[in-house]
Design a protein around this motif. Structure first.
Motif, mmCIF file in Angstrom:
data_model
loop_
_atom_site.group_PDB
_atom_site.id
_atom_site.type_symbol
_atom_site.label_atom_id
_atom_site.label_comp_id
_atom_site.label_asym_id
_atom_site.label_seq_id
_atom_site.Cartn_x
_atom_site.Cartn_y
_atom_site.Cartn_z
ATOM 1 N N ALA A 56 0.840 -1.190 0.000
ATOM 2 C CA ALA A 56 0.000 0.000 0.000
ATOM 3 C C ALA A 56 0.876 1.242 0.000
ATOM 4 C CB ALA A 56 -0.932 0.008 1.214
ATOM 5 N N GLY A 57 0.310 2.365 -0.455
ATOM 6 C CA GLY A 57 1.080 3.600 -0.467
ATOM 7 C C GLY A 57 0.217 4.828 -0.684
ATOM 8 N N VAL A 58 0.741 5.976 -0.260
ATOM 9 C CA VAL A 58 0.112 7.272 -0.498
ATOM 10 C C VAL A 58 1.198 8.229 -0.988
ATOM 11 C CG1 VAL A 58 -1.719 6.960 1.200
ATOM 12 C CG2 VAL A 58 0.458 7.988 1.898
ATOM 13 N N GLY A 59 0.793 9.265 -1.690
ATOM 14 C CA GLY A 59 1.784 10.207 -2.193
ATOM 15 C C GLY A 59 1.191 11.565 -2.507
ATOM 16 N N TYR A 60 2.078 12.555 -2.605
ATOM 17 C CA TYR A 60 1.714 13.905 -3.033
ATOM 18 C C TYR A 60 2.783 14.394 -4.001
ATOM 19 C CZ TYR A 60 1.313 18.974 -3.091
ATOM 20 O OH TYR A 60 1.208 20.275 -3.508
ATOM 21 N N HIS A 61 2.343 14.962 -5.140
ATOM 22 C CA HIS A 61 3.259 15.443 -6.171
ATOM 23 C C HIS A 61 2.818 16.830 -6.623
ATOM 24 C CE1 HIS A 61 4.677 11.243 -6.549
ATOM 25 N NE2 HIS A 61 3.395 10.952 -6.366
ATOM 26 N N HIS A 62 3.768 17.761 -6.647
ATOM 27 C CA HIS A 62 3.482 19.142 -7.040
ATOM 28 C C HIS A 62 4.304 19.494 -8.270
ATOM 29 C CE1 HIS A 62 2.725 23.472 -6.657
ATOM 30 N NE2 HIS A 62 4.002 23.614 -6.970
ATOM 31 N N LEU A 63 3.624 19.982 -9.307
ATOM 32 C CA LEU A 63 4.275 20.471 -10.517
ATOM 33 C C LEU A 63 3.870 21.927 -10.705
ATOM 34 C CD1 LEU A 63 3.552 17.365 -12.699
ATOM 35 C CD2 LEU A 63 5.844 18.300 -12.399
ATOM 36 N N GLY A 64 4.858 22.800 -10.880
ATOM 37 C CA GLY A 64 4.580 24.220 -11.040
ATOM 38 C C GLY A 64 5.085 24.747 -12.369
ATOM 39 N N LEU A 65 4.193 25.385 -13.137
ATOM 40 C CA LEU A 65 4.582 25.979 -14.416
ATOM 41 C C LEU A 65 3.580 27.073 -14.774
ATOM 42 C CD1 LEU A 65 6.403 25.940 -16.960
ATOM 43 C CD2 LEU A 65 4.760 24.359 -17.967
ATOM 44 N N ARG A 66 4.047 28.315 -14.863
ATOM 45 C CA ARG A 66 3.138 29.421 -15.118
ATOM 46 C C ARG A 66 2.422 29.286 -16.453
ATOM 47 N NH1 ARG A 66 6.956 34.487 -14.106
ATOM 48 N NH2 ARG A 66 8.358 33.036 -15.175
ATOM 49 N N ASP A 67 3.089 28.700 -17.471
ATOM 50 C CA ASP A 67 2.491 28.616 -18.796
ATOM 51 C C ASP A 67 1.277 27.692 -18.851
ATOM 52 O OD1 ASP A 67 4.269 30.399 -19.833
ATOM 53 O OD2 ASP A 67 5.641 28.906 -20.622
ATOM 54 N N TRP A 68 1.069 26.858 -17.829
ATOM 55 C CA TRP A 68 -0.118 26.002 -17.841
ATOM 56 C C TRP A 68 -1.391 26.829 -17.898
ATOM 57 C CZ3 TRP A 68 0.696 21.455 -13.873
ATOM 58 C CH2 TRP A 68 1.767 20.669 -14.316
ATOM 59 N N GLN A 69 -1.386 27.958 -17.187
ATOM 60 C CA GLN A 69 -2.580 28.782 -17.122
ATOM 61 C C GLN A 69 -2.949 29.330 -18.490
ATOM 62 O OE1 GLN A 69 -2.964 31.192 -13.654
ATOM 63 N NE2 GLN A 69 -3.977 32.851 -14.745
ATOM 64 N N SER A 70 -1.952 29.696 -19.292
ATOM 65 C CA SER A 70 -2.237 30.239 -20.616
ATOM 66 C C SER A 70 -2.462 29.134 -21.638
ATOM 67 C CB SER A 70 -1.076 31.135 -21.081
ATOM 68 O OG SER A 70 0.136 30.411 -21.133
ATOM 69 N N ALA A 71 -1.884 27.943 -21.396
ATOM 70 C CA ALA A 71 -2.002 26.862 -22.365
ATOM 71 C C ALA A 71 -3.327 26.126 -22.248
ATOM 72 C CB ALA A 71 -0.854 25.875 -22.189
ATOM 73 N N MET A 72 -3.883 26.036 -21.032
ATOM 74 C CA MET A 72 -5.114 25.280 -20.821
ATOM 75 C C MET A 72 -6.253 26.240 -20.480
ATOM 76 S SD MET A 72 -3.803 21.881 -18.830
ATOM 77 C CE MET A 72 -3.186 22.745 -17.396
#
Length: 207
Positions: A56-72
């Motif tokens: 069993a396992g749990v996790g947290y992953h953070h990806l930060g990129l300003r261009d995501w806001q304009s791309a999506m």
């Protein structure tokens, strides 16, 4: 980046670095081809005691990129916050079950795009070193387009699809293994949930 793992039966893994988004075909819908690098931080805690039938396992992953806001369009966030939980159980030496769920808590998309889940039943499994060994499995996959960054299933199910997967692998000779998968389901990213299907095969040579 850098990664550190510590623990025995319960292991914690901490990772930080930069992630190249260019030329990754399995990226979140709308991200592929940006040619940018995202900051990444993650922590996972997994239980896998030797001799135990349970994992069993749990996790947290953070990806930060300003261009995501304009791309999506309408995403309205400069990051992805991905939470994961999963487990596996080995009922017998030949039969096992694995399941996982993940959710992106960033962004303002409809919730159906911000989650992943899968449940899989496995019978045996091909061993590249053992001629004649084989495995079969069936699974239900749901890969939301704003959650899956690089999914670890085969290429039969695409990001943005949901449905049933049926697979078999077989070792024809030492270090020569073939895999065939059939997927039948629907596209999540269309208003009408358009039908989707694929027959996928691969021959692998191990050295």
């Amino acid at each position: 980046g850098a990664q550190v793992t510590f623990g025995k039966d319960i292991k914690a893994t901490i990772t930080a670095g930069r992630f190249n988004l260019e030329n990754n075909g399995d990226m979140m819908y709308g991200i592929d081809g940006l040619g940018n690098t995202a900051s990444y931080q993650g922590i996972e805690v997994n239980y896998a005691k030797e001799g135990s039938k349970l994992r069993a396992g749990v996790g947290y992953h953070h990806l930060g990129l300003r261009d995501w806001q304009s791309a999506m369009t309408d995403y309205h966030a400069e990051s992805a916050n991905l939470w994961t939980v999963g487990f596996g159980y080995q009922f017998t030496p030949s039969f096992a079950m694995n399941a996982a769920y993940a959710k992106n808590t960033a962004g303002e998309y409809d919730g159906k795009y911000l989650k992943d889940y899968t449940i899989e039943l496995d019978y045996k499994g091909a061993d590249p070193a053992n001629k004649g060994s084989f495995g079969v499995w069936t699974a239900y996959r749901y890969l939301g387009s704003q959650m899956s960054v690089m999914h670890t299933t085969y290429d039969a199910v695409n990001v943005g699809q949901k449905g049933w997967e049926f697979g078999v692998n077989y070792t024809f000779a030492p270090n020569i293994m073939g895999t065939v998968i059939y997927f039948n389901g629907k596209d999540i990213d269309t208003q009408s949930d358009r039908d989707a299907s694929k027959l996928w095969a691969r021959m692998e040579f191990f050295f």
